[in-house]
Design a protein around this motif. Structure first.
Motif, PDB file in Angstrom:
ATOM      1  N   THR A  24      29.086  41.942  45.000  1.00 17.73           N
ATOM      2  CA  THR A  24      28.800  41.871  46.419  1.00 17.73           C
ATOM      3  C   THR A  24      29.410  43.109  47.059  1.00 17.73           C
ATOM      4  N   LEU A  25      28.774  43.602  48.100  1.00 18.26           N
ATOM      5  CA  LEU A  25      29.280  44.782  48.810  1.00 18.26           C
ATOM      6  C   LEU A  25      29.931  44.323  50.104  1.00 18.26           C
ATOM      7  N   ALA A  26      31.179  44.737  50.312  1.00 13.56           N
ATOM      8  CA  ALA A  26      31.918  44.332  51.503  1.00 13.56           C
ATOM      9  C   ALA A  26      32.947  45.398  51.832  1.00 13.56           C
ATOM     10  N   ASN A  27      33.285  45.503  53.101  1.00 13.23           N
ATOM     11  CA  ASN A  27      34.329  46.445  53.499  1.00 13.23           C
ATOM     12  C   ASN A  27      35.680  45.840  53.123  1.00 13.23           C
ATOM     13  N   ARG A  28      36.333  46.456  52.145  1.00  9.99           N
ATOM     14  CA  ARG A  28      37.631  45.993  51.653  1.00  9.99           C
ATOM     15  C   ARG A  28      38.738  46.966  52.038  1.00  9.99           C
ATOM     16  N   ASP A  29      38.514  47.750  53.101  1.00 10.46           N
ATOM     17  CA  ASP A  29      39.509  48.734  53.535  1.00 10.46           C
ATOM     18  C   ASP A  29      40.882  48.122  53.763  1.00 10.46           C
ATOM     19  N   GLU A  30      40.910  46.915  54.280  1.00 10.62           N
ATOM     20  CA  GLU A  30      42.188  46.274  54.597  1.00 10.62           C
ATOM     21  C   GLU A  30      42.768  45.520  53.406  1.00 10.62           C
ATOM     22  N   MET A  31      42.034  45.474  52.322  1.00  8.39           N
ATOM     23  CA  MET A  31      42.492  44.740  51.143  1.00  8.39           C
ATOM     24  C   MET A  31      43.294  45.668  50.231  1.00  8.39           C
ATOM     25  N   GLY A  32      44.116  45.084  49.382  1.00  6.32           N
ATOM     26  CA  GLY A  32      44.956  45.866  48.482  1.00  6.32           C
ATOM     27  C   GLY A  32      44.178  46.563  47.385  1.00  6.32           C
ATOM     28  N   PHE A  33      43.037  46.024  46.998  1.00  9.65           N
ATOM     29  CA  PHE A  33      42.236  46.597  45.918  1.00  9.65           C
ATOM     30  C   PHE A  33      40.835  46.889  46.417  1.00  9.65           C
ATOM     31  N   ARG A  34      40.280  48.020  45.990  1.00  9.48           N
ATOM     32  CA  ARG A  34      38.914  48.401  46.377  1.00  9.48           C
ATOM     33  C   ARG A  34      37.870  47.592  45.619  1.00  9.48           C
ATOM     34  N   MET A  35      38.302  46.931  44.547  1.00  6.41           N
ATOM     35  CA  MET A  35      37.359  46.123  43.783  1.00  6.41           C
ATOM     36  C   MET A  35      38.043  44.853  43.315  1.00  6.41           C
ATOM     37  N   LEU A  36      37.286  43.773  43.358  1.00  7.27           N
ATOM     38  CA  LEU A  36      37.734  42.485  42.870  1.00  7.27           C
ATOM     39  C   LEU A  36      36.803  42.103  41.724  1.00  7.27           C
ATOM     40  N   LEU A  37      37.364  41.841  40.563  1.00  9.27           N
ATOM     41  CA  LEU A  37      36.572  41.449  39.409  1.00  9.27           C
ATOM     42  C   LEU A  37      36.709  39.937  39.242  1.00  9.27           C
ATOM     43  N   GLY A  38      35.668  39.210  39.648  1.00  7.27           N
ATOM     44  CA  GLY A  38      35.680  37.752  39.591  1.00  7.27           C
ATOM     45  C   GLY A  38      35.354  37.236  38.200  1.00  7.27           C
ATOM     46  N   ARG A  39      35.630  35.959  37.983  1.00  8.97           N
ATOM     47  CA  ARG A  39      35.550  35.385  36.633  1.00  8.97           C
ATOM     48  C   ARG A  39      34.158  35.409  36.025  1.00  8.97           C
ATOM     49  N   GLU A  40      33.095  35.388  36.834  1.00  9.26           N
ATOM     50  CA  GLU A  40      31.748  35.456  36.257  1.00  9.26           C
ATOM     51  C   GLU A  40      31.515  36.780  35.529  1.00  9.26           C
ATOM     52  N   ALA A  41      32.206  37.830  35.937  1.00 10.61           N
ATOM     53  CA  ALA A  41      32.015  39.149  35.328  1.00 10.61           C
ATOM     54  C   ALA A  41      32.666  39.260  33.953  1.00 10.61           C
ATOM     55  N   PHE A  42      33.724  38.494  33.711  1.00  9.38           N
ATOM     56  CA  PHE A  42      34.416  38.645  32.424  1.00  9.38           C
ATOM     57  C   PHE A  42      34.430  37.362  31.590  1.00  9.38           C
ATOM     58  N   ARG A  43      33.781  36.320  32.068  1.00  5.66           N
ATOM     59  CA  ARG A  43      33.708  35.063  31.318  1.00  5.66           C
ATOM     60  C   ARG A  43      33.118  35.298  29.930  1.00  5.66           C
ATOM     61  N   GLN A  44      33.761  34.754  28.918  1.00  3.93           N
ATOM     62  CA  GLN A  44      33.374  34.849  27.504  1.00  3.93           C
ATOM     63  C   GLN A  44      33.415  36.279  26.970  1.00  3.93           C
ATOM     64  N   ARG A  45      34.024  37.198  27.721  1.00  6.37           N
ATOM     65  CA  ARG A  45      34.203  38.575  27.257  1.00  6.37           C
ATOM     66  C   ARG A  45      35.666  38.913  27.034  1.00  6.37           C
ATOM     67  N   PHE A  46      36.524  38.395  27.930  1.00  2.00           N
ATOM     68  CA  PHE A  46      37.947  38.737  27.892  1.00  2.00           C
ATOM     69  C   PHE A  46      38.810  37.521  28.188  1.00  2.00           C
ATOM     70  N   PHE A  47      40.015  37.517  27.611  1.00  3.07           N
ATOM     71  CA  PHE A  47      41.092  36.640  28.049  1.00  3.07           C
ATOM     72  C   PHE A  47      41.882  37.430  29.068  1.00  3.07           C
ATOM     73  N   VAL A  48      42.471  36.757  30.049  1.00  6.16           N
ATOM     74  CA  VAL A  48      43.272  37.423  31.061  1.00  6.16           C
ATOM     75  C   VAL A  48      44.745  37.086  30.841  1.00  6.16           C
ATOM     76  N   ASP A  49      45.556  38.127  30.689  1.00  9.56           N
ATOM     77  CA  ASP A  49      47.010  37.991  30.617  1.00  9.56           C
ATOM     78  C   ASP A  49      47.525  38.232  32.029  1.00  9.56           C
ATOM     79  N   ALA A  50      47.820  37.147  32.753  1.00 10.21           N
ATOM     80  CA  ALA A  50      48.196  37.254  34.160  1.00 10.21           C
ATOM     81  C   ALA A  50      49.547  37.918  34.378  1.00 10.21           C
ATOM     82  N   GLY A  51      50.311  38.125  33.323  1.00 16.59           N
ATOM     83  CA  GLY A  51      51.626  38.745  33.451  1.00 16.59           C
ATOM     84  C   GLY A  51      51.643  40.230  33.150  1.00 16.59           C
TER      85      GLY A  51
END
Length: 156
Positions: free
Chosen positions: A115-142
């Motif tokens: 999705t395209l959105a103005n994220r100027d005020e957000m900490g990251f210019r891109m957010l990678l949601g779970r649908e993008a990496f489901r069944q491709r990667f495990f996430v190490d939250a630490g």
């Protein structure tokens, strides 16, 4: 205790933030927050202009790929896949254009919906949601940057 051997089909591991590429959009590197709590992925985009090409709806937009910096601008365009109602973390729902583009991470390349959105005020210019990496990667939250970090630019 017997250790579990890694299977060939086991997904690779990524951290809670990673440097990724969006080659179809001309974005060499952008820091993305890997967000298992978000279903969809979002790219910072501004100055959006819709237009028609070959009887399809397209969108032209600009991106500041580096956090907290506005001097680097990438201009891109993509075919609009659909419009989607997205609810922000503050609870506000907005209709956003969705594009499909290729992403590169850890040597893998695959198409994702953004999705395209103005994220100027957000900490990251891109957010990678779970649908993008489901069944491709495990996430190490630490941990962060399993794919490495780019060299830092010297400030003058």
């Amino acid at each position: 205790m017997q250790s579990k051997k890694k299977q060939k089909s086991d997904p690779a591991v990524i951290g809670w933030r990673e440097w990724i590429s969006l080659p179809d959009l001309g974005i060499g590197l952008i820091k993305a927050k890997v967000d298992t709590g978000a279903r969809s992925s979002s790219l910072h985009a501004y100055d959006l202009h819709r237009f028609e090409r070959d009887q399809e709806e397209w969108i032209r937009f600009k991106v500041h790929p580096v956090q907290r910096r506005t001097h680097e601008v990438v201009e891109a365009e993509a075919r609009i896949f659909e419009y989607r109602s997205v609810r922000s973390s503050s609870g506000k729902a907005t209709m956003r254009p969705v594009i499909v583009t290729n992403i590169e991470l850890l040597g893998f390349n695959w198409p994702v919906e953004l999705t395209l959105a103005n994220r100027d005020e957000m900490g990251f210019r891109m957010l990678l949601g779970r649908e993008a990496f489901r069944q491709r990667f495990f996430v190490d939250a630490g941990k962060s940057y399993y794919g490495g970090k780019p060299p830092r630019e010297k400030r003058t």
